[in-house]
Design a protein around this motif. Structure first.
Motif, PDB file in Angstrom:
ATOM      1  N   VAL A  48      -6.143  16.717  55.337  1.00  0.00           N
ATOM      2  CA  VAL A  48      -5.602  17.802  54.740  1.00  0.00           C
ATOM      3  C   VAL A  48      -6.096  18.395  53.443  1.00  0.00           C
ATOM      4  O   VAL A  48      -6.132  19.483  52.919  1.00  0.00           O
ATOM      5  CB  VAL A  48      -4.001  17.615  54.357  1.00  0.00           C
ATOM      6  N   LEU A  49      -6.536  17.447  52.696  1.00  0.00           N
ATOM      7  CA  LEU A  49      -7.411  17.597  51.170  1.00  0.00           C
ATOM      8  C   LEU A  49      -8.762  18.415  51.770  1.00  0.00           C
ATOM      9  O   LEU A  49      -9.012  19.474  50.921  1.00  0.00           O
ATOM     10  CB  LEU A  49      -7.696  16.420  50.616  1.00  0.00           C
ATOM     11  N   GLN A  91      -9.366  20.341  54.442  1.00  0.00           N
ATOM     12  CA  GLN A  91      -9.044  21.818  54.654  1.00  0.00           C
ATOM     13  C   GLN A  91      -8.369  22.493  53.890  1.00  0.00           C
ATOM     14  O   GLN A  91      -8.935  23.599  53.683  1.00  0.00           O
ATOM     15  CB  GLN A  91      -7.903  21.713  55.884  1.00  0.00           C
ATOM     16  N   ALA A  92      -7.515  22.176  52.945  1.00  0.00           N
ATOM     17  CA  ALA A  92      -7.192  22.915  51.972  1.00  0.00           C
ATOM     18  C   ALA A  92      -8.162  23.239  50.889  1.00  0.00           C
ATOM     19  O   ALA A  92      -8.065  24.481  50.433  1.00  0.00           O
ATOM     20  CB  ALA A  92      -5.794  22.300  50.929  1.00  0.00           C
ATOM     21  N   SER A  93      -8.880  22.336  50.594  1.00  0.00           N
ATOM     22  CA  SER A  93     -10.208  22.745  49.694  1.00  0.00           C
ATOM     23  C   SER A  93     -11.039  23.675  50.224  1.00  0.00           C
ATOM     24  O   SER A  93     -11.548  24.523  49.405  1.00  0.00           O
ATOM     25  CB  SER A  93     -10.821  21.357  49.424  1.00  0.00           C
ATOM     26  N   LEU A 125     -10.350  26.069  52.272  1.00  0.00           N
ATOM     27  CA  LEU A 125      -9.506  27.333  52.302  1.00  0.00           C
ATOM     28  C   LEU A 125      -9.568  28.211  50.846  1.00  0.00           C
ATOM     29  O   LEU A 125      -9.972  29.200  50.660  1.00  0.00           O
ATOM     30  CB  LEU A 125      -8.319  27.274  52.967  1.00  0.00           C
ATOM     31  N   VAL A 126      -9.263  27.304  49.955  1.00  0.00           N
ATOM     32  CA  VAL A 126      -9.226  27.591  48.488  1.00  0.00           C
ATOM     33  C   VAL A 126     -10.515  27.932  48.182  1.00  0.00           C
ATOM     34  O   VAL A 126     -10.775  28.973  47.482  1.00  0.00           O
ATOM     35  CB  VAL A 126      -8.458  26.658  47.345  1.00  0.00           C
ATOM     36  N   GLN A 140     -13.390  17.419  58.043  1.00  0.00           N
ATOM     37  CA  GLN A 140     -12.546  17.717  59.100  1.00  0.00           C
ATOM     38  C   GLN A 140     -13.303  16.976  60.284  1.00  0.00           C
ATOM     39  O   GLN A 140     -12.528  16.496  61.126  1.00  0.00           O
ATOM     40  CB  GLN A 140     -12.404  19.112  59.103  1.00  0.00           C
TER      41      GLN A 140
END
Length: 165
Positions: A85-86, A88-90, A92-93, A142
């Protein structure tokens, strides 16, 4: 959890870049333009380094478990999910931030004769490179966290293919 695709990251970067370019041109036509923070590429590079450290550590531990090396540390599934999750979120940001600084940087390329704008263009370019690094490491993390297909799953009816993840 669905994997993030490179196409999605590129689309987010492109759309954000076009919007940032238009906004920066509009803002510049009014006489001023917001500055590019000097710390932007530094923060993005730090995020990339942290993600890379997590990815390398997780990869080594998973490899040791697969090869059944003596004394191999077990990977906590919750920790692996958090790392995923870290990442993927990173990514996207970073796609949004890369598009933002890329759009502003394109506008600044037309003003390289001004020393302050040249420095901001360099900073924006470094932020774009660091953002691309965050996206790349996030996608690699990922990939590391992807579970192998279970071909011997007793719950799956015979003759059916494993589900895509």
């Amino acid at each position: 959890m669905k994997p993030i695709r490179l196409r999605l990251l590129l689309a987010v970067t492109g759309v954000t870049g076009v919007l940032a370019w238009g906004g920066a041109r509009l803002w510049d036509s009014l006489g001023t333009m917001p500055g590019v923070p000097v710390y932007a590429p530094i923060v993005l590079a730090a995020v990339a380094v942290v993600l890379l450290a997590v990815a390398i550590s997780l990869r080594a531990r998973l490899k040791a478990m697969r090869e059944r090396q003596p004394g191999a540390k077990r990977v906590d599934p919750l920790a692996a999910a958090r790392a995923l999750v870290l990442g993927q979120a990173s990514a996207l940001v970073a796609a949004v931030v890369t598009g933002l600084y890329g759009g502003i940087g394109v506008v600044l390329l037309g003003q390289l004769d001004v020393s302050a704008r040249r420095d901001q263009a360099i900073t924006a370019g470094l932020a774009v490179l660091a953002g691309a690094a965050v996206m790349a490491v996030g996608l690699w993390l990922q990939h590391i966290c992807k579970l192998p297909e279970d071909h011997d799953d007793p719950r799956r009816p015979r003759g059916t293919a494993p589900s895509a993840r």
